[in-house]
Design a protein around this motif. Structure first.
Motif, PDB file in Angstrom:
ATOM      1  N   LEU A   1      14.718  33.530  28.217  1.00 51.02           N
ATOM      2  CA  LEU A   1      13.881  32.331  28.143  1.00 51.02           C
ATOM      3  C   LEU A   1      12.515  32.565  28.785  1.00 51.02           C
ATOM      4  O   LEU A   1      11.496  32.076  28.276  1.00 51.02           O
ATOM      5  CB  LEU A   1      14.582  31.156  28.829  1.00 51.02           C
ATOM      6  CG  LEU A   1      15.729  30.526  28.045  1.00 51.02           C
ATOM      7  CD1 LEU A   1      16.498  29.540  28.919  1.00 51.02           C
ATOM      8  CD2 LEU A   1      15.204  29.820  26.793  1.00 51.02           C
ATOM      9  N   ILE A   2      12.490  33.298  29.876  1.00 52.61           N
ATOM     10  CA  ILE A   2      11.210  33.607  30.520  1.00 52.61           C
ATOM     11  C   ILE A   2      10.317  34.398  29.561  1.00 52.61           C
ATOM     12  O   ILE A   2       9.121  34.098  29.405  1.00 52.61           O
ATOM     13  CB  ILE A   2      11.429  34.385  31.827  1.00 52.61           C
ATOM     14  CG1 ILE A   2      12.021  33.459  32.903  1.00 52.61           C
ATOM     15  CG2 ILE A   2      10.123  35.006  32.330  1.00 52.61           C
ATOM     16  CD1 ILE A   2      12.449  34.175  34.168  1.00 52.61           C
ATOM     17  N   ALA A   3      10.897  35.398  28.892  1.00 52.96           N
ATOM     18  CA  ALA A   3      10.127  36.181  27.917  1.00 52.96           C
ATOM     19  C   ALA A   3       9.644  35.296  26.771  1.00 52.96           C
ATOM     20  O   ALA A   3       8.493  35.416  26.319  1.00 52.96           O
ATOM     21  CB  ALA A   3      10.990  37.320  27.375  1.00 52.96           C
ATOM     22  N   GLY A   4      10.507  34.384  26.294  1.00 47.92           N
ATOM     23  CA  GLY A   4      10.125  33.483  25.218  1.00 47.92           C
ATOM     24  C   GLY A   4       9.002  32.547  25.620  1.00 47.92           C
ATOM     25  O   GLY A   4       8.071  32.295  24.844  1.00 47.92           O
ATOM     26  N   LEU A   5       9.060  32.020  26.838  1.00 44.55           N
ATOM     27  CA  LEU A   5       8.030  31.101  27.313  1.00 44.55           C
ATOM     28  C   LEU A   5       6.689  31.817  27.495  1.00 44.55           C
ATOM     29  O   LEU A   5       5.630  31.246  27.212  1.00 44.55           O
ATOM     30  CB  LEU A   5       8.464  30.457  28.629  1.00 44.55           C
ATOM     31  CG  LEU A   5       9.563  29.397  28.492  1.00 44.55           C
ATOM     32  CD1 LEU A   5      10.158  29.065  29.856  1.00 44.55           C
ATOM     33  CD2 LEU A   5       9.009  28.136  27.841  1.00 44.55           C
ATOM     34  N   ILE A   6       6.725  33.056  27.953  1.00 42.93           N
ATOM     35  CA  ILE A   6       5.484  33.831  28.067  1.00 42.93           C
ATOM     36  C   ILE A   6       4.868  34.037  26.685  1.00 42.93           C
ATOM     37  O   ILE A   6       3.651  33.925  26.497  1.00 42.93           O
ATOM     38  CB  ILE A   6       5.758  35.177  28.769  1.00 42.93           C
ATOM     39  CG1 ILE A   6       6.118  34.939  30.242  1.00 42.93           C
ATOM     40  CG2 ILE A   6       4.553  36.104  28.659  1.00 42.93           C
ATOM     41  CD1 ILE A   6       6.583  36.186  30.979  1.00 42.93           C
ATOM     42  N   ALA A   7       5.729  34.323  25.694  1.00 36.56           N
ATOM     43  CA  ALA A   7       5.236  34.465  24.312  1.00 36.56           C
ATOM     44  C   ALA A   7       4.638  33.154  23.813  1.00 36.56           C
ATOM     45  O   ALA A   7       3.607  33.144  23.133  1.00 36.56           O
ATOM     46  CB  ALA A   7       6.381  34.910  23.404  1.00 36.56           C
ATOM     47  N   MET A   8       5.270  32.025  24.155  1.00 34.54           N
ATOM     48  CA  MET A   8       4.776  30.712  23.732  1.00 34.54           C
ATOM     49  C   MET A   8       3.416  30.412  24.359  1.00 34.54           C
ATOM     50  O   MET A   8       2.502  29.924  23.676  1.00 34.54           O
ATOM     51  CB  MET A   8       5.781  29.632  24.136  1.00 34.54           C
ATOM     52  CG  MET A   8       5.412  28.218  23.703  1.00 34.54           C
ATOM     53  SD  MET A   8       5.528  28.010  21.928  1.00 34.54           S
ATOM     54  CE  MET A   8       5.124  26.251  21.792  1.00 34.54           C
ATOM     55  N   ILE A   9       3.279  30.692  25.632  1.00 40.10           N
ATOM     56  CA  ILE A   9       2.008  30.450  26.322  1.00 40.10           C
ATOM     57  C   ILE A   9       0.894  31.291  25.691  1.00 40.10           C
ATOM     58  O   ILE A   9      -0.210  30.803  25.422  1.00 40.10           O
ATOM     59  CB  ILE A   9       2.149  30.751  27.823  1.00 40.10           C
ATOM     60  CG1 ILE A   9       3.087  29.726  28.480  1.00 40.10           C
ATOM     61  CG2 ILE A   9       0.791  30.758  28.514  1.00 40.10           C
ATOM     62  CD1 ILE A   9       3.499  30.088  29.892  1.00 40.10           C
ATOM     63  N   ALA A  10       1.204  32.564  25.437  1.00 38.37           N
ATOM     64  CA  ALA A  10       0.210  33.446  24.817  1.00 38.37           C
ATOM     65  C   ALA A  10      -0.128  32.975  23.405  1.00 38.37           C
ATOM     66  O   ALA A  10      -1.299  32.976  23.000  1.00 38.37           O
ATOM     67  CB  ALA A  10       0.738  34.881  24.785  1.00 38.37           C
ATOM     68  N   GLY A  11       0.901  32.553  22.642  1.00 35.23           N
ATOM     69  CA  GLY A  11       0.675  32.107  21.270  1.00 35.23           C
ATOM     70  C   GLY A  11      -0.186  30.857  21.211  1.00 35.23           C
ATOM     71  O   GLY A  11      -1.111  30.771  20.388  1.00 35.23           O
ATOM     72  N   CYS A  12       0.096  29.883  22.062  1.00 36.09           N
ATOM     73  CA  CYS A  12      -0.697  28.644  22.081  1.00 36.09           C
ATOM     74  C   CYS A  12      -2.132  28.912  22.501  1.00 36.09           C
ATOM     75  O   CYS A  12      -3.077  28.336  21.937  1.00 36.09           O
ATOM     76  CB  CYS A  12      -0.052  27.623  23.021  1.00 36.09           C
ATOM     77  SG  CYS A  12       1.490  26.919  22.402  1.00 36.09           S
ATOM     78  N   ALA A  13      -2.310  29.785  23.493  1.00 39.14           N
ATOM     79  CA  ALA A  13      -3.657  30.109  23.962  1.00 39.14           C
ATOM     80  C   ALA A  13      -4.455  30.829  22.876  1.00 39.14           C
ATOM     81  O   ALA A  13      -5.640  30.542  22.660  1.00 39.14           O
ATOM     82  CB  ALA A  13      -3.588  30.963  25.227  1.00 39.14           C
TER      83      ALA A  13
END
Length: 413
Positions: free
Chosen positions: A79-91
């Motif tokens: 989940l931590i890896a997924g959330l980091i990907a989400m933050i990068a994707g949104c940015a």
């Protein structure tokens, strides 16, 4: 509610108390992403639609490996890896002026979608069990809708296609809200383990092929896929298209209907949880399917009176009735999957659930587009009602092969 809250461990309270905040940012961007891509960044409408599909496709591709990693490494790490990907994707998406940048951004968002469902469900199932687990899934669903609904309203008032900075802001807010669950996983939930201990030598039973050989898993997966196909798979495509092209209602009516959907879920979920407590989950699914069949009949009736007040009332009523059925789906299906799973296979069971959901969400709009595009609105409504009846049949078959405990029936020792 008080007794439910008191029954939760502290980890469960942390998870539940932040759900609405976590989903607020997603609610602000979800209804406006394709508008942003097409009208603000100037991408072709077809390409913009393909980017939206790529989110779901990427999520579907990573769900299987994600489930395996959850069981081997633990839900928290994945989940931590997924959330980091989400933050990068949104940015990235907030500043995506080039098609390649937008493509990378939506794929990163899709990675998070692919692992977040099985990951958080595995985490929830580890923290709570029994009747509390079913209640948790239902209340969690209501809070998710609350966050998305409020976010959508805020986004609707805030964004302006003539001011690209407003869209940049909502995608950055979406990224910021992801810091809330990330903080939980790194802080209060850092000790929650979903993977087996290093010295656990128990034999592992649960490759995907072996899991899908279980009749109960096969039938609940088919039931999940079909339920999403006639339900959520139509909410973002079939329903709006029918409402606009066949019932000929305004976009304002469509917007009001989505607000009604959120309100019904938030207001009725607690009452429904009380009603279905201790009842067979397969029977609850049958009631849900009949309610959905009635909702589609209402929408079909709206199409017979295009452009009238009755059509507007029918469209809004459809969403209200449909939402009532939703309150029965979300507490039952995830609970069945997690009661069938063991601690060593929970990630993969939830990944199968997620894949069935995403499959229905991808194919539903495709079928709706073809049928409504060819002017077969009557056949479309008929297919949705027939699908609801088939859900009833699948629930009956599932009940025959599902263990009573997994079906929500208390087993006396």
């Amino acid at each position: 509610m008080r007794s439910f809250w008191n029954a939760l461990p502290s980890e469960g309270r942390w998870l539940l108390s932040t759900v609405a905040v976590q989903t607020l940012g997603r609610g602000m961007t979800l209804p406006f992403t394709i508008i942003y891509l097409h009208e603000v960044r100037g991408f072709d409408l077809g390409f913009s639609g393909a980017l939206m599909s790529l989110i779901a496709i990427t999520g579907l591709v990573v769900t299987g490996p994600g489930g395996t990693l959850i069981d081997r490494l633990g839900a928290r790490r994945v989940l931590i890896a997924g959330l980091i990907a989400m933050i990068a994707g949104c940015a990235l998406l907030a500043f995506a002026t080039h098609p390649l940048v937008a493509t990378i951004a939506v794929m990163l968002i899709g990675v998070n979608f692919g692992v977040s469902w099985p990951g958080f469900n595995a985490l929830i199932a580890t923290v709570v069990d029994g009747e509390v687990r079913q209640q948790y899934f239902g209340i969690n669903f209501a809070l998710v809708n609350l966050g998305i609904g409020v976010g959508g309203v805020i986004g609707g008032f805030f964004v302006n296609v003539d001011e690209p900075a407003t869209f940049t802001a909502i995608f950055l807010i979406d990224a910021i809200t992801c810091l809330v669950p990330l903080g939980l996983l790194l802080g209060p939930l850092r000790h929650v383990r979903t993977q087996p201990a290093a010295d656990d030598t128990a034999e592992e039973h649960g490759g995907y092929r072996e899991i899908l050989r279980r009749p109960a898993v096969l039938w609940i997966t088919a039931l999940t896929f079909l339920s999403v196909f006639i339900g959520y798979g139509q909410m973002e495509a079939g329903f709006p298209a029918f409402a606009r092209q066949v019932a000929e209602v305004s976009t304002r009516v469509v917007g009001i209907s989505f607000a009604v959907n959120t309100a019904v879920i938030v207001l009725l979920q607690f009452a429904v949880l009380k009603l279905i407590s201790g009842r067979r989950r397969t029977r609850v699914m049958q009631v849900m399917a009949l309610i959905w069949a009635a909702s589609w009949v209402l929408l079909g009736g709206a199409g017979l009176l295009p452009g009238t007040l009755a059509a507007a009332v029918g469209v809004i009523a459809y969403m209200g009735v449909f939402a009532f059925g939703e309150t029965m789906l979300q507490p039952t299906v995830p609970a069945i999957y997690n009661d069938l799973a063991s601690d060593r296979t929970r990630g993969r069971y939830n990944a199968i659930n997620s894949a069935a959901f995403q499959g229905g969400a991808i194919t539903g709009p495709l079928v709706a587009g073809v049928m409504l595009g060819e002017g077969r609105s009557g056949w479309f409504i008929g297919a949705m009602v027939a699908g609801a009846v088939l859900v009833c049949v699948l629930a009956f078959v599932l009940e025959r092969v599902l263990a009573p405990a997994a079906n929500g029936v208390a087993v006396e020792v």
